[in-house]
Enzyme design. Structure first.
Site, short mmCIF file in Angstrom:
data_model
loop_
_atom_site.label_atom_id
_atom_site.label_comp_id
_atom_site.label_asym_id
_atom_site.label_seq_id
_atom_site.Cartn_x
_atom_site.Cartn_y
_atom_site.Cartn_z
N TYR A 118 -7.03 -1.17 -9.41
CA TYR A 118 -7.17 -2.14 -8.32
C TYR A 118 -8.49 -1.96 -7.56
O TYR A 118 -9.19 -2.94 -7.25
CB TYR A 118 -5.99 -1.97 -7.36
CG TYR A 118 -6.06 -2.78 -6.09
CD1 TYR A 118 -5.87 -4.15 -6.11
CD2 TYR A 118 -6.32 -2.16 -4.86
CE1 TYR A 118 -5.93 -4.90 -4.94
CE2 TYR A 118 -6.37 -2.89 -3.69
CZ TYR A 118 -6.18 -4.25 -3.74
OH TYR A 118 -6.24 -4.99 -2.59
N LYS B 155 -11.56 -4.66 -6.61
CA LYS B 155 -11.97 -5.04 -5.25
C LYS B 155 -13.47 -4.78 -5.03
O LYS B 155 -14.10 -5.45 -4.21
CB LYS B 155 -11.09 -4.31 -4.23
CG LYS B 155 -9.67 -4.82 -4.22
CD LYS B 155 -9.55 -6.19 -3.58
CE LYS B 155 -8.84 -7.21 -4.41
NZ LYS B 155 -8.63 -8.49 -3.73
P1 NAD Z 1 0.99 -10.54 -1.66
O1 NAD Z 1 1.47 -9.99 -2.95
O2 NAD Z 1 1.86 -10.43 -0.44
O3 NAD Z 1 0.57 -12.07 -1.84
C1 NAD Z 1 -0.28 -12.44 -2.89
C2 NAD Z 1 -0.02 -13.88 -3.28
O4 NAD Z 1 -0.88 -14.20 -4.40
C3 NAD Z 1 1.43 -14.10 -3.76
O5 NAD Z 1 1.97 -15.24 -3.14
C4 NAD Z 1 1.27 -14.27 -5.28
O6 NAD Z 1 2.28 -15.12 -5.83
C5 NAD Z 1 -0.11 -14.87 -5.39
N1 NAD Z 1 -0.69 -14.65 -6.71
C6 NAD Z 1 -0.65 -13.52 -7.45
N2 NAD Z 1 -1.27 -13.71 -8.63
C7 NAD Z 1 -1.71 -14.99 -8.63
C8 NAD Z 1 -2.40 -15.78 -9.58
N3 NAD Z 1 -2.77 -15.28 -10.78
N4 NAD Z 1 -2.70 -17.06 -9.27
C9 NAD Z 1 -2.32 -17.57 -8.09
N5 NAD Z 1 -1.63 -16.88 -7.15
C10 NAD Z 1 -1.33 -15.60 -7.42
O7 NAD Z 1 -0.45 -9.85 -1.41
P2 NAD Z 1 -1.25 -9.58 -0.07
O8 NAD Z 1 -0.95 -8.20 0.32
O9 NAD Z 1 -1.09 -10.69 0.91
O10 NAD Z 1 -2.73 -9.59 -0.67
C11 NAD Z 1 -3.54 -10.75 -0.61
C12 NAD Z 1 -4.98 -10.38 -0.90
O11 NAD Z 1 -5.41 -9.41 0.06
C13 NAD Z 1 -5.20 -9.74 -2.28
O12 NAD Z 1 -6.44 -10.19 -2.82
C14 NAD Z 1 -5.28 -8.26 -1.96
O13 NAD Z 1 -6.05 -7.56 -2.91
C15 NAD Z 1 -5.94 -8.28 -0.60
N6 NAD Z 1 -5.66 -7.07 0.19
C16 NAD Z 1 -4.39 -6.75 0.55
C17 NAD Z 1 -4.17 -5.59 1.28
C18 NAD Z 1 -2.81 -5.16 1.72
O14 NAD Z 1 -2.67 -4.01 2.19
N7 NAD Z 1 -1.78 -5.98 1.60
C19 NAD Z 1 -5.24 -4.76 1.62
C20 NAD Z 1 -6.52 -5.12 1.23
C21 NAD Z 1 -6.72 -6.29 0.51
#
Ligand code: NAD
Length: 272
Positions: A174, A178
């Protein structure tokens, strides 16, 4: 809804409660909007008057979001699709052009967040996360810029992470994906600045989303979560709405001279 990769359609009124907001009249596409940070962003953008296209793989959750936003008077269209599939990524952008005649903002948020050491990770794990978090971000940015460039305006916000700016144990697959988000942001910012397109990213710390709440069910997940919370100087998880507010800032005219930035939203994690 028209099927597993179909368009769900448009509802709501232009004269919603948020007609004077910071994104009033701006057309914005949010990928991965059904849950977590994407959902909080879509909700905030709707409250700020954006004309929204929300997209996700998860059709029922996306329809629930569309209906909830439409009930507030927001204009919202929904596209079910996979950001890693070129035709789906293109449809997400084209829905905005077809429905609103423009695309002003892309939030490239869709992502998967696997937790693996390099010994645990398989070649398939690598390909999967690079397909969604890497290629999917590339594709949605590419098709958005294709439409923004002739208009001479646009703002893109990519979702990077603390693991896209620094090393962490357990993020061997991952984390590099990123770093792609951070790198794509900087390269596209330089490539398109003269054409009026700003490209920035947020780098969230660990955020209280569905994905993170599921971590304790995985091998090593509880230990990872406890350690990572300890490493956040503010001593807690961030909330999706706290990330959404940073995304709104970067997407809005308030950030009119900001491009190529990867903004930590991390309770001080990267300040160590
Ligand atoms: P989450 O899993 O709660 O939500 C992600 C959403 O993306 C889901 O609704 C999922 O169905 C959708 N998704 C997944 N694969 C997909 C695809 N191939 N096409 C279309 N939709 C797709 O995740 P989150 O925690 O809200 O993370 C969202 C973003 O933030 C991500 O890019 C993640 O890397 C980034 N992020 C999250 C965190 C964290 O701690 N949660 C930290 C840093 C960065």
């Amino acid at each position: 809804m028209t099927g597993s990769t179909g368009s769900i359609g448009s509802t709501g009124s232009a004269a919603g409660p948020s007609a004077g907001g910071r994104l009033a009249g701006r057309a914005a596409v949010v990928t991965g909007a059904a849950k977590g940070i994407g959902r909080a962003t879509a909700e905030l953008f709707a409250a700020e008057g954006a004309l929204l296209v929300v997209t996700d793989l998860d059709a029922p959750a996306l329809e629930a979001l569309r209906a909830a936003l439409a009930a507030t008077g927001a204009r919202v269209r929904a596209v079910v699709g996979d950001v890693s599939v070129p035709a789906d990524a293109r449809r997400m952008i084209e829905e905005s052009v077809a429905g609103y005649g423009r695309i002003d903002v892309l939030v490239a948020n869709a992502g998967i967040l696997p937790l693996h050491t390099v010994l645990e990770a398989t070649p398939e794990d690598w390909d999967q996360v690079m397909a969604v978090d890497g290629r999917g971000m590339f594709l949605t940015c590419k098709y958005a810029i294709e439409r923004m460039a002739p208009a001479g305006r646009g703002a893109i916000v990519c979702l990077s992470s603390i693991s896209g700016l620094a090393g962490q144990a357990g993020q061997a697959v991952y984390g590099p994906a990123k770093f792609v988000a951070s790198g794509l942001t900087k390269h596209l910012a330089v490539e398109w600045a003269a054409q009026g397109i700003r490209v920035n990213a947020v780098a969230p710390g660990t955020i209280n989303t569905d994905r993170v709440r599921r971590l304790p069910q995985e091998p090593g997940g509880s230990e990872y979560l406890a350690e990572v919370v300890r490493q956040h100087p503010m001593g807690r998880l961030g909330e999706p709405a706290e990330v959404a507010r940073a995304i709104l800032f970067l997407a809005s005219d308030e950030a009119s001279f900001i491009t190529g930035v990867v903004l930590p939203v991390d309770g001080g994690y990267l300040a160590h």
